[in-house]
Design a protein around this motif. Structure first.
Motif, PDB file in Angstrom:
ATOM      1  N   LEU A 245       0.889  -1.751  -0.418  1.00  0.00           N
ATOM      2  CA  LEU A 245       0.298   0.119   0.259  1.00  0.00           C
ATOM      3  C   LEU A 245       1.059   1.014  -0.503  1.00  0.00           C
ATOM      4  N   GLU A 246       2.289   1.098   0.604  1.00  0.00           N
ATOM      5  CA  GLU A 246       2.664   2.407   0.688  1.00  0.00           C
ATOM      6  C   GLU A 246       3.647   2.284  -0.603  1.00  0.00           C
TER       7      GLU A 246
ATOM      8  N   VAL B 151      -6.755  -5.975   4.569  1.00  0.00           N
ATOM      9  CA  VAL B 151      -6.446  -4.804   2.975  1.00  0.00           C
ATOM     10  C   VAL B 151      -7.063  -5.097   2.113  1.00  0.00           C
ATOM     11  N   GLY B 152      -7.773  -6.241   1.979  1.00  0.00           N
ATOM     12  CA  GLY B 152      -8.310  -6.990   0.726  1.00  0.00           C
ATOM     13  C   GLY B 152      -9.520  -5.284   0.049  1.00  0.00           C
ATOM     14  N   SER B 153     -10.240  -5.138   0.126  1.00  0.00           N
ATOM     15  CA  SER B 153     -10.963  -4.022  -0.456  1.00  0.00           C
ATOM     16  C   SER B 153     -10.657  -2.993  -0.299  1.00  0.00           C
ATOM     17  N   ASP B 154      -8.906  -2.314   0.039  1.00  0.00           N
ATOM     18  CA  ASP B 154      -8.007  -1.369  -0.418  1.00  0.00           C
ATOM     19  C   ASP B 154      -7.926  -1.271  -1.752  1.00  0.00           C
ATOM     20  N   THR B 155      -8.224  -0.826  -3.269  1.00  0.00           N
ATOM     21  CA  THR B 155      -7.910  -0.557  -3.980  1.00  0.00           C
ATOM     22  C   THR B 155      -6.666  -0.261  -4.742  1.00  0.00           C
ATOM     23  N   ARG B 156      -5.882  -0.048  -3.448  1.00  0.00           N
ATOM     24  CA  ARG B 156      -4.245   0.613  -4.420  1.00  0.00           C
ATOM     25  C   ARG B 156      -3.985  -1.148  -4.027  1.00  0.00           C
ATOM     26  N   LEU B 157      -4.432  -1.967  -3.198  1.00  0.00           N
ATOM     27  CA  LEU B 157      -3.343  -3.445  -3.457  1.00  0.00           C
ATOM     28  C   LEU B 157      -3.779  -3.965  -4.098  1.00  0.00           C
ATOM     29  N   THR B 158      -3.122  -4.980  -5.549  1.00  0.00           N
ATOM     30  CA  THR B 158      -3.565  -6.048  -5.854  1.00  0.00           C
ATOM     31  C   THR B 158      -2.602  -6.611  -5.669  1.00  0.00           C
ATOM     32  N   LEU B 159      -3.024  -8.377  -5.386  1.00  0.00           N
ATOM     33  CA  LEU B 159      -2.302  -9.169  -4.565  1.00  0.00           C
ATOM     34  C   LEU B 159      -3.294 -10.293  -5.853  1.00  0.00           C
ATOM     35  N   ILE B 160      -2.293 -10.294  -6.022  1.00  0.00           N
ATOM     36  CA  ILE B 160      -2.657 -11.845  -7.619  1.00  0.00           C
ATOM     37  C   ILE B 160      -2.320 -13.391  -6.569  1.00  0.00           C
ATOM     38  N   LEU B 161      -3.731 -14.251  -7.067  1.00  0.00           N
ATOM     39  CA  LEU B 161      -3.242 -15.587  -6.001  1.00  0.00           C
ATOM     40  C   LEU B 161      -3.008 -16.458  -6.803  1.00  0.00           C
TER      41      LEU B 161
END
Length: 468
Positions: free
Chosen positions: A296-297, A345-355
Motif C-alpha cells: 500500500l505504501e 487490506v482486501g478491500s483497499d483498491t491500492r493493493l493488487t494481490l495475485i494469487l
C-alpha cells in the motif's frame, strides 16, 4: 517431428475451430508480457552466447530433468551440479544424447510441445529428436548459438518480448540488473522482490540471512523495527531496478494479522532458532500481511503462490540443493487462510494481490468466489504443474463463471527455459481462443466481445495488473 499443426490445441468441431483460428489470428503476434519468471538476468547483462544446446534445454529446466530422473536416470548424469562439488557429467553432447534417447518419455506432455515449438520456430528444426537425430540436432542448435542473432538480447527482441521480470532474493546484490540498466540496451528486464529467505524461519541459513539483510540495508535487523525498515529499504532498492512486484512462495496460504508485540516476540524466537513448525508458519503468515501493508505504501504488486512442499526428497536436497524437481503440490486452504490479510487490506483498491494455486480443487470452491468479491484480489493463471493445455482449459472453465475474465491477470510463463517462452505464451493464446470460441458457439459471448477478451487475456490484463 512433423511440422507443427497450425490448428494445434483448437477445438475439433469445424465451426468452433474456425472461430478459434479467427480469434487467434488477431492476437498471435502481440508482444509478450512476461511478468513472473526465473530467467537469469546475467544472460541479458553480459549478452554472451548460450554455451551449448544442453545448457539451454536440459540442465536449467526442471520440467525436463525431473521426467528423466523419474525413470531412474541419476541427476549427476544430466549434468546437475552437486552441492559438495562432487562429480557430475560435464560432456554436454553425452547428456544431450541421453536426453534424445529418452525423448519418448515426454509424449503428451507440455514439455514436448514447448520443445518441439522451440526447435522449429527458433532453430528451424523439423526432425523429431531421437537417438538417431541427436547429433545432427545438437550440431544445428550449436551452430545457431554461435551467431550474434542467437545471443540473449537478440532472441529477446526476436521473441517480441515487451517486458520480462526475473525474480531475485531479498539478499541478492542485483549486480546483473545494475549492469543491464547501465548498458544502454533498450530491452525491459526488471526484477521482483522475493523475500522468502528472510521471512521463512525454516529457510536454510535464516539467521545468517537476517544478518546479511541488515548489513545490506544498514538497519539493525536484530530488532523488529529494524527488520521491517530493512524490508522497506530493499523494496525501494528493487524498485530502482524496475521491480513492480513482490513474490512469496510459502508452504501454505496462511495469513495472520497479529498484535505487534506478539509479532515481535515471534521474530525474536525465529532469530534464536526456537520456532516450532506452527510458530514458523504463523510468522510467515503475519509477514504476508506486513508485505501487503508495505505494498500500500510503495505500490508493488503482491504475488502469493502457496501449496508446494518444496524439496520433498531430503537426499536430493542435501546432494543437489533447492529447485531440483522435487517440489510437490499439496492440498491448500484459501478461505480461512487468507481471511486475516483480506480483512486487513482486501478491500483497499491500492493493493493488487495475485494469487496462484497448485490445488485445482480450490478453483471453483474457493478462489473464484474470493476473487469475485474482494477488490484487491486477482487470480494468477494456471501455474507450474498446470500450465498446460488441459490445465489452462480447466482453469477457464472453473473460474470464469464466478470471477469473470477481469479478475484474472492473463498469462505468465514462470520459467527458467528461455527458448520456451514464446511456446508457452502461444499455448496460452490458443487455449484462451479455443475457450472463447466455445462461448461464442454456445451463445454466451458475442463475436466482437470475444475479440476484445482475447486481446485482454493475451496482453492488456498482464500489463495492467503488473503495472508494466
Amino acid at each position: 517431428m512433423t511440422v507443427l499443426d497450425k490448428d494445434r490445441l483448437f477445438p475439433t468441431e469445424p465451426q468452433v475451430r474456425a472461430l478459434a483460428r479467427e480469434l487467434y489470428d488477431g492476437v498471435s503476434d502481440l508482444p509478450i508480457i512476461s511478468p513472473h519468471g526465473h530467467t537469469d538476468p546475467r544472460w541479458f547483462a553480459e549478452n554472451d552466447p548460450f554455451p551449448d544446446p544442453t545448457n539451454l534445454f536440459v540442465t536449467p529446466d526442471h520440467y525436463v530433468f525431473r521426467m528423466l530422473h523419474s525413470q531412474g536416470i541419476p541427476l549427476e548424469t544430466l549434468g546437475v551440479p552437486r552441492v559438495d562439488g562432487g562429480e557430475s557429467e560435464q560432456d554436454t553432447r553425452k547428456i544431450w544424447r541421453l536426453f534424445a534417447q529418452n525423448y519418448h518419455l515426454f509424449r503428451g506432455t507440455p514439455s514436448r510441445l514447448w520443445i518441439d515449438h522451440a526447435f522449429q520456430e527458433v532453430f528451424g528444426i523439423t526432425q523429431r529428436l531421437s537417438a538417431d537425430t541427436a547429433d545432427a540436432i545438437y550440431d544445428q542448435i550449436a551452430d545457431c548459438l554461435g551467431r550474434d542473432d542467437f545471443r540473449p538480447r537478440a532472441l529477446f527482441e526476436r521473441f517480441n518480448i515487451e517486458a520480462i521480470s526475473t525474480t531475485e532474493s531479498a539478499i541478492d546484490d542485483l549486480r546483473w540488473h545494475k549492469m543491464i540498466q547501465g548498458s544502454g540496451w533498450g530491452g525491459k528486464v526488471v526484477t521482483a522482490y522475493r523475500p522468502d529467505a528472510v521471512i521463512d524461519p525454516e529457510f536454510e541459513g535464516f539467521t545468517e540471512n537476517i544478518a546479511t539483510f541488515g548489513a545490506m540495508t544498514g538497519q539493525d535487523t536484530n530488532t523488529w523495527s529494524g527488520y521491517l525498515a530493512a524490508h522497506r529499504a530493499r523494496r525501494a532498492e528493487f524498485k530502482r531496478y524496475g521491480a513492480t512486484s513482490s513474490d512469496h512462495g510459502h508452504p501454505t496460504a496462511r495469513t495472520e494479522d497479529l498484535p505487534q508485540p506478539q509479532a515481535e516476540a515471534l521474530f525474536q524466537k525465529a532469530l534464536a532458532g526456537q520456532c516450532s513448525a506452527q510458530e514458523a508458519d504463523m510468522f510467515r503468515g503475519h509477514m504476508l500481511t506486513e508485505m501487503a501493508r508495505m505494498s500500500l505504501e510503495d505500490g508493488l504488486v503482491m504475488q502469493i503462490h502457496p501449496g508446494s512442499m518444496r524439496n520433498h526428497s531430503g537426499d536430493v536436497m542435501a546432494r543437489f540443493g533447492r529447485d531440483k524437481g522435487y517440489d510437490i503440490p499439496t492440498r491448500t486452504d484459501y478461505v480461512t487462510a487468507l481471511r486475516p490479510l483480506l480483512n486487513a487490506v482486501g478491500s483497499d483498491t491500492r493493493l493488487t494481490l495475485i494469487l496462484f494455486t497448485l490445488d485445482e480443487s480450490s478453483y471453483a470452491r474457493e478462489l473464484a468466489p474470493l476473487a469475485g468479491v474482494y477488490p484487491a484480489l486477482k487470480l494468477g493463471p494456471a501455474w507450474w504443474f498446470h500450465d498446460s493445455y488441459e490445465g489452462m482449459k480447466r482453469f477457464r472453465e472453473m473460474t470464469t463463471e464466478t470471477a469473470g475474465f477481469y479478475n484474472t491477470v492473463g498469462f505468465n510463463d514462470d520459467t527458467r527455459a528461455f527458448c520456451s517462452i514464446p511456446a508457452r505464451h502461444d499455448v496460452a493464446r490458443r487455449v484462451d481462443c479455443g475457450y472463447l470460441a466455445t462461448l461464442i458457439a454456445t451463445g454466451r459471448l458475442d463475436r466482437d466481445e470475444a475479440h476484445e477478451v482475447a486481446y485482454d487475456l493475451t496482453y492488456r490484463l498482464a500489463k495492467k495488473a503488473y503495472r508494466l
